[in-house]
Scaffold this motif. Sequence first.
Motif, PDB file in Angstrom:
ATOM      1  N   HIS A   1       0.863  -1.188   0.000  1.00 23.35           N
ATOM      2  CA  HIS A   1       0.000   0.000   0.000  1.00 23.35           C
ATOM      3  C   HIS A   1       0.897   1.234   0.000  1.00 23.35           C
ATOM      4  CE1 HIS A   1      -4.244  -1.420   1.369  1.00 23.35           C
ATOM      5  NE2 HIS A   1      -3.800  -2.048   0.290  1.00 23.35           N
ATOM      6  N   ASN A   2       0.660   2.132  -0.971  1.00 21.92           N
ATOM      7  CA  ASN A   2       1.560   3.265  -1.083  1.00 21.92           C
ATOM      8  C   ASN A   2       1.118   4.468  -0.254  1.00 21.92           C
ATOM      9  OD1 ASN A   2      -0.641   3.655  -2.744  1.00 21.92           O
ATOM     10  ND2 ASN A   2       0.524   4.498  -4.449  1.00 21.92           N
ATOM     11  N   ARG A   3      -0.138   4.476   0.195  1.00 20.33           N
ATOM     12  CA  ARG A   3      -0.596   5.598   1.006  1.00 20.33           C
ATOM     13  C   ARG A   3      -0.796   5.146   2.452  1.00 20.33           C
ATOM     14  NH1 ARG A   3      -4.534   9.656  -2.317  1.00 20.33           N
ATOM     15  NH2 ARG A   3      -2.892  10.395  -3.722  1.00 20.33           N
ATOM     16  N   LEU A   4      -0.437   6.060   3.346  1.00 18.52           N
ATOM     17  CA  LEU A   4      -0.580   5.775   4.774  1.00 18.52           C
ATOM     18  C   LEU A   4      -1.120   7.032   5.445  1.00 18.52           C
ATOM     19  CD1 LEU A   4       1.879   3.839   7.028  1.00 18.52           C
ATOM     20  CD2 LEU A   4       0.887   5.999   7.819  1.00 18.52           C
ATOM     21  N   TYR A   5      -2.148   6.851   6.258  1.00 16.19           N
ATOM     22  CA  TYR A   5      -2.837   7.964   6.914  1.00 16.19           C
ATOM     23  C   TYR A   5      -2.772   7.789   8.435  1.00 16.19           C
ATOM     24  CZ  TYR A   5      -5.082   8.570   2.314  1.00 16.19           C
ATOM     25  OH  TYR A   5      -5.330   8.748   0.977  1.00 16.19           O
ATOM     26  N   TRP A   6      -2.702   8.911   9.124  1.00 16.08           N
ATOM     27  CA  TRP A   6      -2.860   8.929  10.573  1.00 16.08           C
ATOM     28  C   TRP A   6      -4.101   9.743  10.913  1.00 16.08           C
ATOM     29  CZ3 TRP A   6      -0.243   6.117  14.085  1.00 16.08           C
ATOM     30  CH2 TRP A   6       1.015   5.600  13.745  1.00 16.08           C
ATOM     31  N   TYR A   7      -4.897   9.194  11.848  1.00 18.02           N
ATOM     32  CA  TYR A   7      -6.078   9.866  12.365  1.00 18.02           C
ATOM     33  C   TYR A   7      -6.029   9.824  13.885  1.00 18.02           C
ATOM     34  CZ  TYR A   7      -8.209   9.263   7.704  1.00 18.02           C
ATOM     35  OH  TYR A   7      -8.487   9.291   6.355  1.00 18.02           O
ATOM     36  N   ARG A   8      -6.767  10.729  14.494  1.00 13.98           N
ATOM     37  CA  ARG A   8      -6.909  10.720  15.950  1.00 13.98           C
ATOM     38  C   ARG A   8      -8.402  10.672  16.275  1.00 13.98           C
ATOM     39  NH1 ARG A   8      -4.351  15.664  19.087  1.00 13.98           N
ATOM     40  NH2 ARG A   8      -6.117  16.762  18.178  1.00 13.98           N
ATOM     41  N   GLN A   9      -8.736   9.855  17.272  1.00 14.79           N
ATOM     42  CA  GLN A   9     -10.127   9.689  17.658  1.00 14.79           C
ATOM     43  C   GLN A   9     -10.260   9.867  19.158  1.00 14.79           C
ATOM     44  OE1 GLN A   9     -11.864   5.850  16.792  1.00 14.79           O
ATOM     45  NE2 GLN A   9     -13.954   6.637  16.873  1.00 14.79           N
TER      46      GLN A   9
ATOM     47  N   LEU B   1     -13.000  10.241  22.553  1.00 14.79           N
ATOM     48  CA  LEU B   1     -14.216   9.561  22.989  1.00 14.79           C
ATOM     49  C   LEU B   1     -15.457  10.267  22.472  1.00 14.79           C
ATOM     50  CD1 LEU B   1     -14.692   7.044  24.699  1.00 14.79           C
ATOM     51  CD2 LEU B   1     -15.140   8.553  26.651  1.00 14.79           C
ATOM     52  N   GLY B   2     -16.331   9.492  21.834  1.00 11.96           N
ATOM     53  CA  GLY B   2     -17.582  10.045  21.363  1.00 11.96           C
ATOM     54  C   GLY B   2     -17.494  10.804  20.059  1.00 11.96           C
ATOM     55  N   GLN B   3     -16.331  10.752  19.424  1.00  9.14           N
ATOM     56  CA  GLN B   3     -16.145  11.469  18.153  1.00  9.14           C
ATOM     57  C   GLN B   3     -15.668  10.503  17.078  1.00  9.14           C
ATOM     58  OE1 GLN B   3     -16.953  14.741  17.843  1.00  9.14           O
ATOM     59  NE2 GLN B   3     -17.582  14.623  19.985  1.00  9.14           N
ATOM     60  N   GLY B   4     -15.842  10.927  15.835  1.00  9.79           N
ATOM     61  CA  GLY B   4     -15.272  10.158  14.742  1.00  9.79           C
ATOM     62  C   GLY B   4     -13.798  10.484  14.581  1.00  9.79           C
ATOM     63  N   PRO B   5     -13.084   9.649  13.851  1.00  8.26           N
ATOM     64  CA  PRO B   5     -11.667   9.922  13.612  1.00  8.26           C
ATOM     65  C   PRO B   5     -11.460  11.258  12.898  1.00  8.26           C
ATOM     66  CG  PRO B   5     -12.222   7.665  13.001  1.00  8.26           C
ATOM     67  CD  PRO B   5     -13.514   8.368  13.272  1.00  8.26           C
ATOM     68  N   GLU B   6     -10.357  11.949  13.250  1.00  9.11           N
ATOM     69  CA  GLU B   6      -9.999  13.206  12.606  1.00  9.11           C
ATOM     70  C   GLU B   6      -8.651  13.030  11.914  1.00  9.11           C
ATOM     71  OE1 GLU B   6     -11.401  16.880  15.211  1.00  9.11           O
ATOM     72  OE2 GLU B   6     -10.336  15.395  16.423  1.00  9.11           O
ATOM     73  N   PHE B   7      -8.578  13.488  10.679  1.00  6.22           N
ATOM     74  CA  PHE B   7      -7.370  13.370   9.885  1.00  6.22           C
ATOM     75  C   PHE B   7      -6.229  14.163  10.516  1.00  6.22           C
ATOM     76  CE2 PHE B   7      -4.739  13.120   6.186  1.00  6.22           C
ATOM     77  CZ  PHE B   7      -4.205  14.381   5.988  1.00  6.22           C
ATOM     78  N   LEU B   8      -5.047  13.539  10.550  1.00  9.29           N
ATOM     79  CA  LEU B   8      -3.848  14.226  11.042  1.00  9.29           C
ATOM     80  C   LEU B   8      -2.857  14.493   9.908  1.00  9.29           C
ATOM     81  CD1 LEU B   8      -3.074  12.354  14.391  1.00  9.29           C
ATOM     82  CD2 LEU B   8      -4.141  14.598  14.095  1.00  9.29           C
ATOM     83  N   THR B   9      -2.494  13.432   9.181  1.00 12.88           N
ATOM     84  CA  THR B   9      -1.489  13.573   8.139  1.00 12.88           C
ATOM     85  C   THR B   9      -1.525  12.353   7.242  1.00 12.88           C
ATOM     86  OG1 THR B   9       0.856  14.074   7.700  1.00 12.88           O
ATOM     87  CG2 THR B   9       0.374  12.486   9.457  1.00 12.88           C
ATOM     88  N   TYR B  10      -0.890  12.474   6.049  1.00 14.89           N
ATOM     89  CA  TYR B  10      -0.782  11.287   5.216  1.00 14.89           C
ATOM     90  C   TYR B  10       0.497  11.311   4.400  1.00 14.89           C
ATOM     91  CZ  TYR B  10      -1.914  12.841   0.407  1.00 14.89           C
ATOM     92  OH  TYR B  10      -1.885  13.402  -0.858  1.00 14.89           O
ATOM     93  N   PHE B  11       0.897  10.115   3.988  1.00 17.14           N
ATOM     94  CA  PHE B  11       2.094   9.903   3.188  1.00 17.14           C
ATOM     95  C   PHE B  11       1.712   9.193   1.893  1.00 17.14           C
ATOM     96  CE2 PHE B  11       5.471  10.788   6.268  1.00 17.14           C
ATOM     97  CZ  PHE B  11       4.763  10.741   7.459  1.00 17.14           C
ATOM     98  N   GLN B  12       2.380   9.577   0.844  1.00 21.92           N
ATOM     99  CA  GLN B  12       2.383   8.771  -0.367  1.00 21.92           C
ATOM    100  C   GLN B  12       3.817   8.294  -0.526  1.00 21.92           C
ATOM    101  OE1 GLN B  12      -0.198   9.244  -3.406  1.00 21.92           O
ATOM    102  NE2 GLN B  12       1.142   8.614  -5.070  1.00 21.92           N
ATOM    103  N   ASN B  13       3.997   7.000  -0.420  1.00 23.07           N
ATOM    104  CA  ASN B  13       5.342   6.420  -0.306  1.00 23.07           C
ATOM    105  C   ASN B  13       6.032   7.085   0.876  1.00 23.07           C
ATOM    106  OD1 ASN B  13       4.927   4.702  -2.592  1.00 23.07           O
ATOM    107  ND2 ASN B  13       5.144   6.508  -3.879  1.00 23.07           N
TER     108      ASN B  13
END
Lengths: 114, 115
Positions: free
Chosen positions: B29-37, B39-51
């Motif tokens: 998989h060439n893309r990698l994402y980090w999220y933070r979640q 309590l009581g909330q959906g995940p929130e985008f933090l950052t992502y990598f392509q390769n």
Amino acid sequence: AQSVSQHNHHVILSEAASLELGCNYSYGGTVNLFWYVQYPGQHLQLLLKYFSGDPLVKGIKGFEAEFIKSKFSFNLRKPSVQWSYTAEYFCAVNDRSNTGKLIFGQGTTLQVKP
Amino acid sequence: DTGVSQNPRHKITKRGQNVTFRCDPISEHNRLYWYRQTLGQGPEFLTYFQNEAQLEKSRLLSDRFSAERPKGSFSTLEIQRTEQGDSAMYLCASSLTTQGPYEQYFGPGTRLTVT
């Protein structure tokens, strides 16, 4: 900025009842839409997705969702629920930009009583 | 198991300490994402990598946060001088752009508790 609203925060149903979870998004452009499920103690799993084509999409375990563009909605449905469907359900959208990042709603906790 | 893995699964640390989390995506998989979640909330985008390239960072990612993906495979997320507000579940996801870039597969997460 994009946002996703899930109006039902906590839903309690009896087994065999029908389910509909609401999801509305705010974005004027073309979007991809998703429903994820998180069972207790497990990771997020994709239930179904909409990219294009037929606005009624079917996913795993008999779940389906309908994309209504005019209403900016993507509601999740299941004709008959089981106790094992107790989980948290998240609607998510991305804007087809090259990032692919997902914007999630705050989730709906579904509790199915046996 | 060929899914996304994250380590550790749980981390308890004292305020002011540094922590590092690791994510191993699905192979190739060439893309990698980090999220933070929280309590009581959906995940929130933090950052992502392509390769190995970090292509976007959310404004949620303060200067105390840094992420790397040195060889385009696993990724690390480091939080320096942790604060109680950093307590959350940190999720990693990966995707393959040649198979529809928008379907992400999530790992089990690392739950951080800052005391």
